[in-house]
Design an enzyme around this catalytic site. Structure first.
Site, PDB file in Angstrom:
ATOM      1  N   ASP A  70       0.646  -0.979  -0.109  1.00 46.75           N
ATOM      2  CA  ASP A  70      -0.142   0.125   0.007  1.00 46.75           C
ATOM      3  C   ASP A  70       0.762   0.882   0.195  1.00 46.75           C
ATOM      4  OD1 ASP A  70      -3.903   0.822   0.894  1.00 46.75           O
ATOM      5  OD2 ASP A  70      -1.747   2.143   0.796  1.00 46.75           O
ATOM      6  N   ILE A  71       0.388   2.424  -0.990  1.00 46.38           N
ATOM      7  CA  ILE A  71       1.069   3.566  -0.529  1.00 46.38           C
ATOM      8  C   ILE A  71       1.143   4.021   0.168  1.00 46.38           C
ATOM      9  CG2 ILE A  71      -0.718   5.322  -2.173  1.00 46.38           C
ATOM     10  CD1 ILE A  71       1.557   5.348  -3.557  1.00 46.38           C
ATOM     11  N   ASN A 109     -12.803  -3.503   2.481  1.00 47.95           N
ATOM     12  CA  ASN A 109     -13.744  -2.202   2.899  1.00 47.95           C
ATOM     13  C   ASN A 109     -14.468  -1.725   1.050  1.00 47.95           C
ATOM     14  OD1 ASN A 109     -12.054  -1.016   4.445  1.00 47.95           O
ATOM     15  ND2 ASN A 109     -11.106   0.197   3.346  1.00 47.95           N
ATOM     16  N   VAL A 154     -10.684   2.553  -3.830  1.00 50.43           N
ATOM     17  CA  VAL A 154     -10.267   2.557  -5.324  1.00 50.43           C
ATOM     18  C   VAL A 154     -11.940   1.467  -5.511  1.00 50.43           C
ATOM     19  CG1 VAL A 154      -8.285   1.790  -6.092  1.00 50.43           C
ATOM     20  CG2 VAL A 154      -7.878   3.584  -4.536  1.00 50.43           C
ATOM     21  N   HIS A 208     -10.140  -4.907  -3.312  1.00 49.00           N
ATOM     22  CA  HIS A 208      -9.101  -5.525  -3.044  1.00 49.00           C
ATOM     23  C   HIS A 208      -9.024  -5.838  -1.298  1.00 49.00           C
ATOM     24  CE1 HIS A 208     -10.063  -1.400  -2.461  1.00 49.00           C
ATOM     25  NE2 HIS A 208      -9.113  -1.095  -1.297  1.00 49.00           N
ATOM     26  N   HIS A 251      -6.648  -6.103   1.825  1.00 50.86           N
ATOM     27  CA  HIS A 251      -6.205  -5.533   2.953  1.00 50.86           C
ATOM     28  C   HIS A 251      -5.087  -6.248   4.399  1.00 50.86           C
ATOM     29  CE1 HIS A 251      -6.762  -0.787   2.208  1.00 50.86           C
ATOM     30  NE2 HIS A 251      -8.174  -1.216   1.856  1.00 50.86           N
TER      31      HIS A 251
HETATM   32  P1  5GP Z   1      -9.303   1.644   0.193  1.00 46.44           P
HETATM   33  O1  5GP Z   1     -10.250   2.453   0.671  1.00 46.44           O
HETATM   34  O2  5GP Z   1     -10.167   1.736  -1.163  1.00 46.44           O
HETATM   35  O3  5GP Z   1     -10.163  -0.201   0.708  1.00 46.44           O
HETATM   36  O4  5GP Z   1      -8.386   1.582  -0.466  1.00 46.44           O
HETATM   37  C1  5GP Z   1      -7.769   1.502  -0.625  1.00 46.44           C
HETATM   38  C2  5GP Z   1      -6.449   2.035  -1.028  1.00 46.44           C
HETATM   39  O5  5GP Z   1      -5.200   2.323  -1.806  1.00 46.44           O
HETATM   40  C3  5GP Z   1      -4.868   3.099   0.301  1.00 46.44           C
HETATM   41  O6  5GP Z   1      -4.875   1.629   0.881  1.00 46.44           O
HETATM   42  C4  5GP Z   1      -4.358   3.796  -0.255  1.00 46.44           C
HETATM   43  O7  5GP Z   1      -3.655   3.419   0.294  1.00 46.44           O
HETATM   44  C5  5GP Z   1      -4.127   2.598  -1.735  1.00 46.44           C
HETATM   45  N1  5GP Z   1      -3.623   2.917  -2.933  1.00 46.44           N
HETATM   46  C6  5GP Z   1      -4.466   3.998  -3.476  1.00 46.44           C
HETATM   47  N2  5GP Z   1      -3.507   4.366  -4.885  1.00 46.44           N
HETATM   48  C7  5GP Z   1      -2.540   3.555  -3.941  1.00 46.44           C
HETATM   49  C8  5GP Z   1      -1.488   3.630  -5.839  1.00 46.44           C
HETATM   50  O8  5GP Z   1      -1.084   4.244  -6.942  1.00 46.44           O
HETATM   51  N3  5GP Z   1      -0.304   2.713  -5.161  1.00 46.44           N
HETATM   52  C9  5GP Z   1      -1.049   1.847  -3.779  1.00 46.44           C
HETATM   53  N4  5GP Z   1       0.488   1.341  -3.966  1.00 46.44           N
HETATM   54  N5  5GP Z   1      -1.556   1.842  -3.192  1.00 46.44           N
HETATM   55  C10 5GP Z   1      -2.629   2.707  -3.620  1.00 46.44           C
END
Ligand code: 5GP
Ligand code: ZN
Length: 115
Positions: A30-31, A87, A96, A100, A102
């Protein structure tokens, strides 16, 4: 999906620290990590969110979980344990919209699911 950031990672159009890859699944760091180990596991095919899975995705969902264990072992958190989180949509905090999971670990995360 041409405008999906995770599809771009699958297609190697944007960089990511990939820690695992097979025919159907990819995992990368995760970034913006919130735990010492924070990996995202995704299907290579675009699925917007968990509610969009179908009967055809049964094997894929299983494969993601098998991959999660492999990743946990590789990242050194399999023995102490970890949390696997999805999520789903707005109320679930999804940002996103490419399915996915986590994988969170590397410290004790408490006994309650985050709310
Ligand atoms: P969500 O809230 O959708 O479950 O989490 C999306 C996750 O994607 C977040 O933890 C965010 O830090 C990660 N993320 C968003 N954009 C990127 C990216 O371009 N690269 C990576 N490696 N992680 C990302
Ligand atoms: Zn996508």
């Amino acid at each position: 999906m041409s405008d999906c950031i995770f599809c771009k990672i699958v297609n190697k159009e944007i960089p990511a620290e990939i820690v695992y890859e097979d025919d159907q699944v990819m995992a990368f760091k995760d970034i913006n990590p919130v735990t010492p180990v924070h990996i995202l596991l995704i299907p290579k095919k675009h699925i917007s969110d968990l509610t969009a899975i179908t009967e055809e995705d049964k094997e894929l969902i299983g494969q993601i979980h098998i991959a999660a264990v492999k990743v946990a072992e590789k990242m050194g958190v399999a023995e102490d344990g970890f949390r696997l989180v999805n999520n789903c949509k707005e109320h679930g905090g999804q940002v996103v919209f490419h399915l996915h999971f986590h994988l969170l670990g590397g410290k004790h995360l408490g006994t309650k699911p985050p709310a």
